[in-house]
Design a protein around this motif. Structure first.
Motif, PDB file in Angstrom:
ATOM      1  N   ILE A 103       0.817  -1.204   0.000  1.00 27.39           N
ATOM      2  CA  ILE A 103       0.000   0.000   0.000  1.00 27.39           C
ATOM      3  C   ILE A 103       0.859   1.268   0.000  1.00 27.39           C
ATOM      4  O   ILE A 103       0.537   2.260  -0.665  1.00 27.39           O
ATOM      5  CB  ILE A 103      -0.993  -0.002   1.197  1.00 27.39           C
ATOM      6  N   CYS A 104       1.984   1.244   0.710  1.00 29.96           N
ATOM      7  CA  CYS A 104       2.851   2.432   0.743  1.00 29.96           C
ATOM      8  C   CYS A 104       3.546   2.641  -0.598  1.00 29.96           C
ATOM      9  O   CYS A 104       3.692   3.786  -1.054  1.00 29.96           O
ATOM     10  CB  CYS A 104       3.873   2.299   1.864  1.00 29.96           C
ATOM     11  N   SER A 105       3.962   1.545  -1.239  1.00 30.38           N
ATOM     12  CA  SER A 105       4.584   1.655  -2.561  1.00 30.38           C
ATOM     13  C   SER A 105       3.593   2.230  -3.569  1.00 30.38           C
ATOM     14  O   SER A 105       3.963   3.032  -4.436  1.00 30.38           O
ATOM     15  CB  SER A 105       5.085   0.288  -3.026  1.00 30.38           C
ATOM     16  N   ILE A 106       2.325   1.824  -3.472  1.00 34.28           N
ATOM     17  CA  ILE A 106       1.296   2.331  -4.382  1.00 34.28           C
ATOM     18  C   ILE A 106       1.088   3.828  -4.167  1.00 34.28           C
ATOM     19  O   ILE A 106       1.049   4.609  -5.129  1.00 34.28           O
ATOM     20  CB  ILE A 106      -0.022   1.555  -4.174  1.00 34.28           C
ATOM     21  N   VAL A 107       0.946   4.237  -2.913  1.00 40.66           N
ATOM     22  CA  VAL A 107       0.729   5.658  -2.625  1.00 40.66           C
ATOM     23  C   VAL A 107       1.925   6.476  -3.092  1.00 40.66           C
ATOM     24  O   VAL A 107       1.762   7.553  -3.691  1.00 40.66           O
ATOM     25  CB  VAL A 107       0.466   5.870  -1.118  1.00 40.66           C
ATOM     26  N   GLU A 108       3.126   5.974  -2.863  1.00 40.99           N
ATOM     27  CA  GLU A 108       4.322   6.716  -3.258  1.00 40.99           C
ATOM     28  C   GLU A 108       4.405   6.851  -4.781  1.00 40.99           C
ATOM     29  O   GLU A 108       4.779   7.905  -5.301  1.00 40.99           O
ATOM     30  CB  GLU A 108       5.566   6.021  -2.704  1.00 40.99           C
ATOM     31  N   GLN A 109       4.045   5.783  -5.495  1.00 43.70           N
ATOM     32  CA  GLN A 109       4.061   5.869  -6.958  1.00 43.70           C
ATOM     33  C   GLN A 109       3.008   6.850  -7.453  1.00 43.70           C
ATOM     34  O   GLN A 109       3.248   7.605  -8.407  1.00 43.70           O
ATOM     35  CB  GLN A 109       3.833   4.495  -7.589  1.00 43.70           C
ATOM     36  N   ALA A 110       1.844   6.859  -6.824  1.00 41.84           N
ATOM     37  CA  ALA A 110       0.792   7.815  -7.210  1.00 41.84           C
ATOM     38  C   ALA A 110       1.280   9.250  -7.022  1.00 41.84           C
ATOM     39  O   ALA A 110       1.066  10.113  -7.879  1.00 41.84           O
ATOM     40  CB  ALA A 110      -0.466   7.563  -6.388  1.00 41.84           C
ATOM     41  N   ARG A 111       1.933   9.532  -5.908  1.00 42.43           N
ATOM     42  CA  ARG A 111       2.450  10.879  -5.649  1.00 42.43           C
ATOM     43  C   ARG A 111       3.495  11.274  -6.688  1.00 42.43           C
ATOM     44  O   ARG A 111       3.535  12.411  -7.157  1.00 42.43           O
ATOM     45  CB  ARG A 111       3.045  10.951  -4.240  1.00 42.43           C
ATOM     46  N   GLU A 112       4.317  10.301  -7.069  1.00 50.20           N
ATOM     47  CA  GLU A 112       5.371  10.575  -8.044  1.00 50.20           C
ATOM     48  C   GLU A 112       4.801  10.799  -9.439  1.00 50.20           C
ATOM     49  O   GLU A 112       5.160  11.764 -10.125  1.00 50.20           O
ATOM     50  CB  GLU A 112       6.354   9.401  -8.051  1.00 50.20           C
ATOM     51  N   VAL A 113       3.915   9.904  -9.879  1.00 48.08           N
ATOM     52  CA  VAL A 113       3.348   9.993 -11.229  1.00 48.08           C
ATOM     53  C   VAL A 113       2.522  11.269 -11.383  1.00 48.08           C
ATOM     54  O   VAL A 113       2.557  11.926 -12.430  1.00 48.08           O
ATOM     55  CB  VAL A 113       2.491   8.746 -11.545  1.00 48.08           C
ATOM     56  N   CYS A 114       1.787  11.620 -10.347  1.00 52.40           N
ATOM     57  CA  CYS A 114       0.883  12.773 -10.425  1.00 52.40           C
ATOM     58  C   CYS A 114       1.544  14.091 -10.061  1.00 52.40           C
ATOM     59  O   CYS A 114       0.943  15.157 -10.255  1.00 52.40           O
ATOM     60  CB  CYS A 114      -0.329  12.546  -9.515  1.00 52.40           C
ATOM     61  N   GLY A 115       2.753  14.043  -9.514  1.00 53.14           N
ATOM     62  CA  GLY A 115       3.404  15.279  -9.110  1.00 53.14           C
ATOM     63  C   GLY A 115       2.666  15.994  -8.007  1.00 53.14           C
ATOM     64  O   GLY A 115       2.589  17.232  -7.983  1.00 53.14           O
ATOM     65  N   GLU A 116       2.103  15.227  -7.079  1.00 51.59           N
ATOM     66  CA  GLU A 116       1.281  15.780  -5.996  1.00 51.59           C
ATOM     67  C   GLU A 116       1.572  15.008  -4.714  1.00 51.59           C
ATOM     68  O   GLU A 116       1.462  13.776  -4.679  1.00 51.59           O
ATOM     69  CB  GLU A 116      -0.198  15.660  -6.365  1.00 51.59           C
ATOM     70  N   ASP A 117       1.971  15.716  -3.654  1.00 53.48           N
ATOM     71  CA  ASP A 117       2.283  15.066  -2.384  1.00 53.48           C
ATOM     72  C   ASP A 117       1.061  14.878  -1.490  1.00 53.48           C
ATOM     73  O   ASP A 117       1.012  13.959  -0.678  1.00 53.48           O
ATOM     74  CB  ASP A 117       3.342  15.870  -1.621  1.00 53.48           C
ATOM     75  N   ARG A 118       0.068  15.758  -1.637  1.00 52.04           N
ATOM     76  CA  ARG A 118      -1.114  15.684  -0.762  1.00 52.04           C
ATOM     77  C   ARG A 118      -1.967  14.465  -1.116  1.00 52.04           C
ATOM     78  O   ARG A 118      -2.226  14.189  -2.292  1.00 52.04           O
ATOM     79  CB  ARG A 118      -1.964  16.936  -0.885  1.00 52.04           C
ATOM     80  N   VAL A 119      -2.417  13.747  -0.096  1.00 50.03           N
ATOM     81  CA  VAL A 119      -3.287  12.589  -0.298  1.00 50.03           C
ATOM     82  C   VAL A 119      -4.618  12.871   0.380  1.00 50.03           C
ATOM     83  O   VAL A 119      -4.690  13.021   1.609  1.00 50.03           O
ATOM     84  CB  VAL A 119      -2.654  11.303   0.273  1.00 50.03           C
ATOM     85  N   ALA A 120      -5.672  12.965  -0.405  1.00 52.13           N
ATOM     86  CA  ALA A 120      -7.003  13.228   0.139  1.00 52.13           C
ATOM     87  C   ALA A 120      -7.654  11.960   0.671  1.00 52.13           C
ATOM     88  O   ALA A 120      -8.366  11.997   1.676  1.00 52.13           O
ATOM     89  CB  ALA A 120      -7.896  13.857  -0.938  1.00 52.13           C
ATOM     90  N   ASP A 121      -7.403  10.834  -0.012  1.00 48.05           N
ATOM     91  CA  ASP A 121      -8.080   9.594   0.375  1.00 48.05           C
ATOM     92  C   ASP A 121      -7.396   8.414  -0.298  1.00 48.05           C
ATOM     93  O   ASP A 121      -6.832   8.540  -1.390  1.00 48.05           O
ATOM     94  CB  ASP A 121      -9.554   9.636  -0.050  1.00 48.05           C
ATOM     95  N   VAL A 122      -7.431   7.271   0.379  1.00 51.08           N
ATOM     96  CA  VAL A 122      -7.040   5.994  -0.218  1.00 51.08           C
ATOM     97  C   VAL A 122      -8.174   5.028   0.069  1.00 51.08           C
ATOM     98  O   VAL A 122      -8.530   4.805   1.229  1.00 51.08           O
ATOM     99  CB  VAL A 122      -5.725   5.441   0.362  1.00 51.08           C
ATOM    100  N   ILE A 123      -8.771   4.459  -0.985  1.00 49.66           N
ATOM    101  CA  ILE A 123      -9.897   3.556  -0.821  1.00 49.66           C
ATOM    102  C   ILE A 123      -9.632   2.260  -1.570  1.00 49.66           C
ATOM    103  O   ILE A 123      -9.154   2.275  -2.703  1.00 49.66           O
ATOM    104  CB  ILE A 123     -11.223   4.196  -1.289  1.00 49.66           C
ATOM    105  N   GLY A 124      -9.929   1.135  -0.907  1.00 46.43           N
ATOM    106  CA  GLY A 124      -9.750  -0.169  -1.535  1.00 46.43           C
ATOM    107  C   GLY A 124      -9.107  -1.153  -0.579  1.00 46.43           C
ATOM    108  O   GLY A 124      -8.991  -0.920   0.622  1.00 46.43           O
ATOM    109  N   GLY A 125      -8.659  -2.280  -1.131  1.00 42.77           N
ATOM    110  CA  GLY A 125      -7.997  -3.291  -0.330  1.00 42.77           C
ATOM    111  C   GLY A 125      -6.564  -2.899  -0.017  1.00 42.77           C
ATOM    112  O   GLY A 125      -5.839  -2.417  -0.884  1.00 42.77           O
TER     113      GLY A 125
END
Length: 279
Positions: free
Chosen positions: A199-221
């Motif tokens: 889950i942390c690797s996924i969030v980190e990749q999302a932040r990198e790909v999107c160029g955005e550090d703020r995380v509003a929500d993570v939903i799912g397994g």
């Protein structure tokens, strides 16, 4: 961005839908309609009908990975499209988006097939198929994250299963496991399937790909049914630093993990019938 949970292990209280060990989430970003995973048995069709969601208008069907609890509902979805063609009803021809390994045969614990039992060739008869290990932007703000770089040693690679590739049989570390991320005014909304990649690797990749550090929500397994203590500790440290505004862990996330996550984030109830909107 708007999303609705069509399939999960549970339903919200006083919401009279069907539930099963599986996941499916319906997403709208502007005029684009995306279905993320399809659950196990096909209950997504009945649940969507009761919610007033027309699955025949979905343009992209995105698969988080190839496991049966996320792909076997494709059968019911394809029947829905087949009947619409026969009956002359309007529909959108879907594009299926997934990692190239999502349709390989998999086995585990003596079960001959725990992966998607539809081949790429069969899916091509029902729509377009787009297989990619690279990130793919579905809209200006919504992105398929592609193959996840596994960045944290406290998130162990899956083990115990086998995947059958053209080059032979190998241990299945679920390389196809991926997620979606959407840029919103509040920050990133990240939609996960099972988070076999971590889950942390996924969030980190999302932040990198999107160029955005703020995380509003993570939903799912979050794939935290019975995690070792060092994994939970690493995840809590990570989320304490990232400080997501909310978490909606569901499907393959156990109660103990949810309680632990609630120490560092605002963990909210999730189930079939949940509807969320973001700016």
């Amino acid at each position: 961005m708007r999303l609705t949970v069509l399939v999960d292990n549970a339903t919200l209280t006083d919401r009279y839908f069907l539930a099963e060990p599986g996941l499916s989430i319906y997403i709208e970003d502007g005029e684009t309609r995306v279905l993320f995973d399809t659950g196990y048995s096909g209950i997504l069709v009945e649940n969507a009908r009761k919610m007033g969601i027309d699955l025949l208008r979905v343009g992209e069907i995105v698969l988080s990975h190839g496991h049966l609890d996320h792909t076997w509902g494709l059968d019911a979805l394809l029947r829905l499209h087949t009947e619409a063609i026969i009956e002359g009803r309007e529909r959108v021809e879907p594009t299926f988006v997934a990692h190239p390994d999502a349709f390989l045969t998999r086995s585990c614990d003596g079960v001959g097939e725990i992966g998607c039992h539809l081949s790429v060739e069969e899916l091509f008869r029902h729509g377009k198929v787009l297989l990619t290990a690279a990130p793919l932007w579905l809209t200006e703000n919504l992105v398929f994250l592609g193959e996840i770089e596994r960045r944290f040693p406290f998130e162990p690679a899956p083990s115990g299963g086998y995947i059958y590739t053209p080059d032979g049989i190998r241990d299945d570390t679920v390389p196809d496991d991926t997620a979606l991320a959407c840029r919103t005014e509040e920050g990133l909304v990240i939609v996960t399937g099972c988070s076999h990649a971590g889950i942390c690797s996924i969030v980190e990749q999302a932040r990198e790909v999107c160029g955005e550090d703020r995380v509003a929500d993570v939903i799912g397994g979050f794939h935290l049914l019975d995690p070792p203590a060092e994994q939970i500790e690493g995840i809590l440290d990570y989320f304490a630093k990232v400080r997501p505004a909310a978490l909606h862990p569901c499907h393959c996330t156990g109660l103990a993990a949810k309680i632990a996550l609630a120490k560092v984030a605002d963990v909210r109830e999730t189930g079939v019938g949940l509807h969320l909107e973001y700016g």
